[in-house]
Design an enzyme around this catalytic site. Sequence first.
Site, short mmCIF file in Angstrom:
data_model
loop_
_atom_site.label_atom_id
_atom_site.label_comp_id
_atom_site.label_asym_id
_atom_site.label_seq_id
_atom_site.Cartn_x
_atom_site.Cartn_y
_atom_site.Cartn_z
N VAL A 85 0.86 -1.18 0.00
CA VAL A 85 0.00 0.00 0.00
C VAL A 85 0.90 1.23 0.00
O VAL A 85 1.93 1.26 0.68
CB VAL A 85 -0.91 0.04 1.24
CG1 VAL A 85 -1.83 1.25 1.19
CG2 VAL A 85 -1.72 -1.25 1.36
N CYS A 86 0.51 2.24 -0.79
CA CYS A 86 1.21 3.51 -0.79
C CYS A 86 2.69 3.31 -1.19
O CYS A 86 2.98 2.58 -2.13
CB CYS A 86 1.07 4.15 0.59
SG CYS A 86 1.52 5.89 0.70
N THR A 87 3.60 3.92 -0.47
CA THR A 87 5.02 3.85 -0.84
C THR A 87 5.67 2.53 -0.47
O THR A 87 6.87 2.35 -0.72
CB THR A 87 5.79 5.00 -0.16
OG1 THR A 87 5.59 4.94 1.25
CG2 THR A 87 5.31 6.35 -0.67
#
Length: 448
Positions: A85-87
């Site tokens: 998720v995300c970075t």
Amino acid sequence: MGATRCPRPLLNTNENGLAFIQPLGLQIHGGPHQPVLIEKDFSSCPQLNVIILPGGVGSFAEAKNAKLLEFLKTQAATAMWVTSVCTGSSILAEAGLLEGRKATSNKAYFNIQAKYGQNVDWIHEARFVVDGKFITASGVSAGLDMAFVLGEKLFPSNIVSTVANQIHYRPLSNGDDPFARIYPRDDGWFPTLASAAYSFLSPIIIPMEVNQTSTPSNKKSILSIILFKYFDTLDLAGVLESFMALRTTHQFELVAVNPYKLTPGEGRPVQCGGDSMATVESLAGVVDVVCDRVVDEATLVQDVFDTVVWQGRDRIVYIPSVNSKFGVDLEEDVAACKVFDALNFLEACSAGNVGGAGGGNQGGSYIFGSGDVVRKAFAKKCGGGEKIQVGQRGWGRLGRVVVAETGLSGVIAALEIVKEVSGEKAVVQVAKMMEISGDLMPEGVVIY
């Protein structure tokens, strides 16, 4: 992120006879201001079936953590699913796991993320990407959309739809991510320079980010999160992310009511959370959160919110929902009653003329709770909770006393509070950073 080895955990049994792993070691700092205890380290972790790698500012350092990268490569070889998720996708990329694959990341950092790994086809427009057994999601709330796709691959579809209904969320499909239009792609020299700078400066940036919410400095307001045993972790995570917009103006604190244990050495209070709707058969996902201070039977009512230190200052108090089967009886427990007695004082101080949902004056204190158990306690202990009608969007209010159903309805209510305290611009900024779905925005707020 980043941790040294922790002792091997013990298998314990709680008061309901349910077996669970008791974390005994190091705490991991997560944003915003939500340190948790880990259960395993690299050497004691068994083979994992599903890997979920979150993002955050710590990923800029962890993407260069050789031990973590090697651990992920070993685990991913036989895992059923590997997700981020995300970075978090930058770490998978640096581990070589995304080579020759499609992937995506948080659009606010996408141009920097696209510099990680070798031969990765970074898809700027995607909300999430499924490539074989690898699933990468865009920014924070896109992780929910990815999780429902993963859930459909692991569980019967009726279970997935039931969960979506319970938390009041309509998952977005794997179509164009609207946040890609807000943050256009840039393949120029600046993202390369920024990527190197973030990696180099991460030892400085990460502690600043972790400590920002809990550092008093000159902050004139405070956000108190009251955690009872078996609080709902989704409520806590969603509302905390929404309140990130207040981190420069509010000191954040986590308060454990009758904590179930203390951390070794420091003796900091720890509260256990999970799923407020779980049954004996389905109790899972217990998370142990390290808190800042304790409220127990010995605490004086006037000390529950430290009113001497914070006298005359605005305060937001939030109570996530509590599991009625395993959690404390909020209407009878001595420490819980002291919390609600103290809330009565705050309610008298915060009953400003705030009209209906969506309108009001700036500043002031707020009392905010999620879930039926908390709502009933508000009604009985704070005299007025029974008058609050929950609307179609799953939340309602009476003055500055706000209630929400458990799940993502709390995000809508939290963002409404942010709007009144700091203005619409603050809501838009945090929504863009966290990629919060437009369905969860306060009335009248448009982000894309």
